[in-house]
Write a protein that holds these residues in place. Sequence first.
Motif, short mmCIF file in Angstrom:
data_model
loop_
_atom_site.label_atom_id
_atom_site.label_comp_id
_atom_site.label_asym_id
_atom_site.label_seq_id
_atom_site.Cartn_x
_atom_site.Cartn_y
_atom_site.Cartn_z
N SER A 179 -10.06 32.31 3.98
CA SER A 179 -9.63 33.84 3.67
C SER A 179 -10.61 34.82 3.67
O SER A 179 -10.60 35.66 4.29
CB SER A 179 -9.15 33.83 2.11
OG SER A 179 -8.97 35.10 1.95
N ASN A 180 -12.10 34.52 3.20
CA ASN A 180 -13.22 35.46 3.40
C ASN A 180 -13.75 35.43 5.00
O ASN A 180 -14.03 36.88 5.51
CB ASN A 180 -14.32 34.84 2.67
CG ASN A 180 -14.08 35.01 1.15
OD1 ASN A 180 -13.49 35.92 0.83
ND2 ASN A 180 -14.99 34.22 0.55
N ILE A 181 -13.38 34.54 5.72
CA ILE A 181 -13.75 34.67 7.19
C ILE A 181 -12.77 35.55 7.96
O ILE A 181 -13.09 36.49 8.65
CB ILE A 181 -13.81 33.40 7.81
CG1 ILE A 181 -15.21 32.67 7.40
CG2 ILE A 181 -13.81 33.47 9.33
CD1 ILE A 181 -15.20 31.12 7.81
N ALA A 182 -11.53 35.44 7.64
CA ALA A 182 -10.45 36.12 8.21
C ALA A 182 -10.61 37.68 7.75
O ALA A 182 -10.28 38.48 8.44
CB ALA A 182 -9.05 35.59 7.81
N THR A 183 -10.90 37.88 6.53
CA THR A 183 -11.19 39.39 6.10
C THR A 183 -12.38 40.20 6.60
O THR A 183 -12.25 41.01 7.24
CB THR A 183 -11.35 39.26 4.44
OG1 THR A 183 -10.12 38.69 3.86
CG2 THR A 183 -11.63 40.60 3.84
N GLU A 184 -13.35 39.20 6.83
CA GLU A 184 -14.58 39.97 7.62
C GLU A 184 -14.28 40.12 8.96
O GLU A 184 -14.71 41.12 9.49
CB GLU A 184 -15.70 38.65 7.48
CG GLU A 184 -16.38 38.72 6.00
CD GLU A 184 -17.43 37.57 5.69
OE1 GLU A 184 -17.75 37.18 7.15
OE2 GLU A 184 -17.74 37.50 4.75
N TYR A 227 -7.80 12.88 -6.40
CA TYR A 227 -6.76 13.97 -6.04
C TYR A 227 -7.46 15.23 -6.55
O TYR A 227 -7.23 16.21 -5.98
CB TYR A 227 -5.58 13.59 -6.95
CG TYR A 227 -4.69 14.72 -6.88
CD1 TYR A 227 -3.76 15.03 -5.78
CD2 TYR A 227 -4.36 15.58 -8.21
CE1 TYR A 227 -2.82 16.28 -5.63
CE2 TYR A 227 -3.45 16.68 -8.08
CZ TYR A 227 -2.68 16.90 -6.71
OH TYR A 227 -1.63 17.81 -6.78
N ASP A 228 -8.38 15.23 -7.98
CA ASP A 228 -8.58 16.39 -8.37
C ASP A 228 -9.56 17.02 -7.34
O ASP A 228 -9.97 18.13 -7.08
CB ASP A 228 -9.34 16.17 -9.88
CG ASP A 228 -8.49 16.15 -10.87
OD1 ASP A 228 -7.05 16.57 -10.51
OD2 ASP A 228 -9.02 15.49 -11.82
N THR A 229 -10.59 16.20 -6.66
CA THR A 229 -11.68 16.61 -5.99
C THR A 229 -10.89 17.01 -4.57
O THR A 229 -11.31 18.24 -4.15
CB THR A 229 -12.54 15.33 -5.57
OG1 THR A 229 -12.99 14.82 -6.60
CG2 THR A 229 -13.46 15.81 -4.37
N LEU A 230 -9.79 16.61 -4.00
CA LEU A 230 -9.28 17.27 -2.82
C LEU A 230 -8.33 18.54 -3.10
O LEU A 230 -8.84 19.42 -2.34
CB LEU A 230 -8.26 16.21 -2.63
CG LEU A 230 -7.26 16.49 -1.51
CD1 LEU A 230 -7.95 16.66 -0.25
CD2 LEU A 230 -6.25 15.60 -1.28
N VAL A 231 -8.01 18.62 -4.49
CA VAL A 231 -7.40 19.78 -4.93
C VAL A 231 -8.40 21.22 -4.60
O VAL A 231 -8.35 22.22 -4.13
CB VAL A 231 -6.62 19.89 -5.77
CG1 VAL A 231 -6.35 21.25 -6.61
CG2 VAL A 231 -5.33 19.21 -5.96
N ILE A 232 -9.67 20.58 -5.48
CA ILE A 232 -10.61 21.62 -5.54
C ILE A 232 -11.17 22.12 -4.10
O ILE A 232 -11.73 23.26 -3.81
CB ILE A 232 -11.67 21.18 -6.36
CG1 ILE A 232 -11.30 21.21 -8.10
CG2 ILE A 232 -13.30 22.04 -6.68
CD1 ILE A 232 -12.20 20.43 -8.89
N ALA A 233 -11.50 20.78 -3.33
CA ALA A 233 -12.12 21.14 -2.03
C ALA A 233 -11.04 22.01 -1.02
O ALA A 233 -11.62 22.88 -0.29
CB ALA A 233 -12.41 19.72 -1.12
N THR A 234 -9.84 21.77 -1.28
CA THR A 234 -8.82 22.41 -0.32
C THR A 234 -8.99 24.05 -0.90
O THR A 234 -8.76 24.82 0.03
CB THR A 234 -7.27 21.87 -0.80
OG1 THR A 234 -7.40 20.50 -0.28
CG2 THR A 234 -6.28 22.70 0.17
N GLU A 235 -8.91 24.14 -2.20
CA GLU A 235 -9.03 25.69 -2.87
C GLU A 235 -10.19 26.31 -2.22
O GLU A 235 -10.09 27.56 -1.94
CB GLU A 235 -9.03 25.60 -4.34
CG GLU A 235 -8.71 27.15 -4.75
CD GLU A 235 -7.55 27.82 -4.21
OE1 GLU A 235 -7.76 29.00 -4.18
OE2 GLU A 235 -6.38 27.14 -3.99
N ASN A 236 -11.58 25.61 -2.23
CA ASN A 236 -12.43 26.12 -1.85
C ASN A 236 -12.50 26.37 -0.43
O ASN A 236 -13.12 27.53 0.10
CB ASN A 236 -13.79 25.21 -1.98
CG ASN A 236 -14.21 25.26 -3.46
OD1 ASN A 236 -13.67 26.26 -4.38
ND2 ASN A 236 -14.83 24.31 -3.82
N LEU A 237 -11.89 25.59 0.35
CA LEU A 237 -11.92 25.90 1.87
C LEU A 237 -10.73 27.15 2.24
O LEU A 237 -11.25 28.09 2.92
CB LEU A 237 -11.17 24.48 2.57
CG LEU A 237 -10.96 24.69 4.00
CD1 LEU A 237 -12.14 24.96 4.93
CD2 LEU A 237 -10.30 23.26 4.57
#
Length: 94
Positions: free
Chosen positions: A82-87, A67-77
């Motif tokens: 968000s960075n791609i959309a901003t660029e 669960y912790d790994t999934l939460v971290i991966a989701t946040e990183n994604l």
Amino acid sequence: MRTRHLRLVTHEHSVTTSSRSDVLSPYGPVRAGLTTSQITNEARLTELLNSLENVVDNLNFKSFTVYDTLVIATENLRVALSNIATEEAGTDTL
């Protein structure tokens, strides 16, 4: 909770007295009237229960790790998207 005791009758000075005492066993208190096979079965069931509790604890720990790994991966994604959309938004407005 009610605790069961074996009744031990002792003879002292021609006077019968009774005292309650636990019978020592590596598997906990022994109930009066149990046969050896019942004690053996209870010991096996206790061992099995302890083993199952250990497996459940291990699986519980692993599920929290996943669960912790999934939460971290989701946040990183989310950050990456968000960075791609901003660029993309920045290049469209130029």
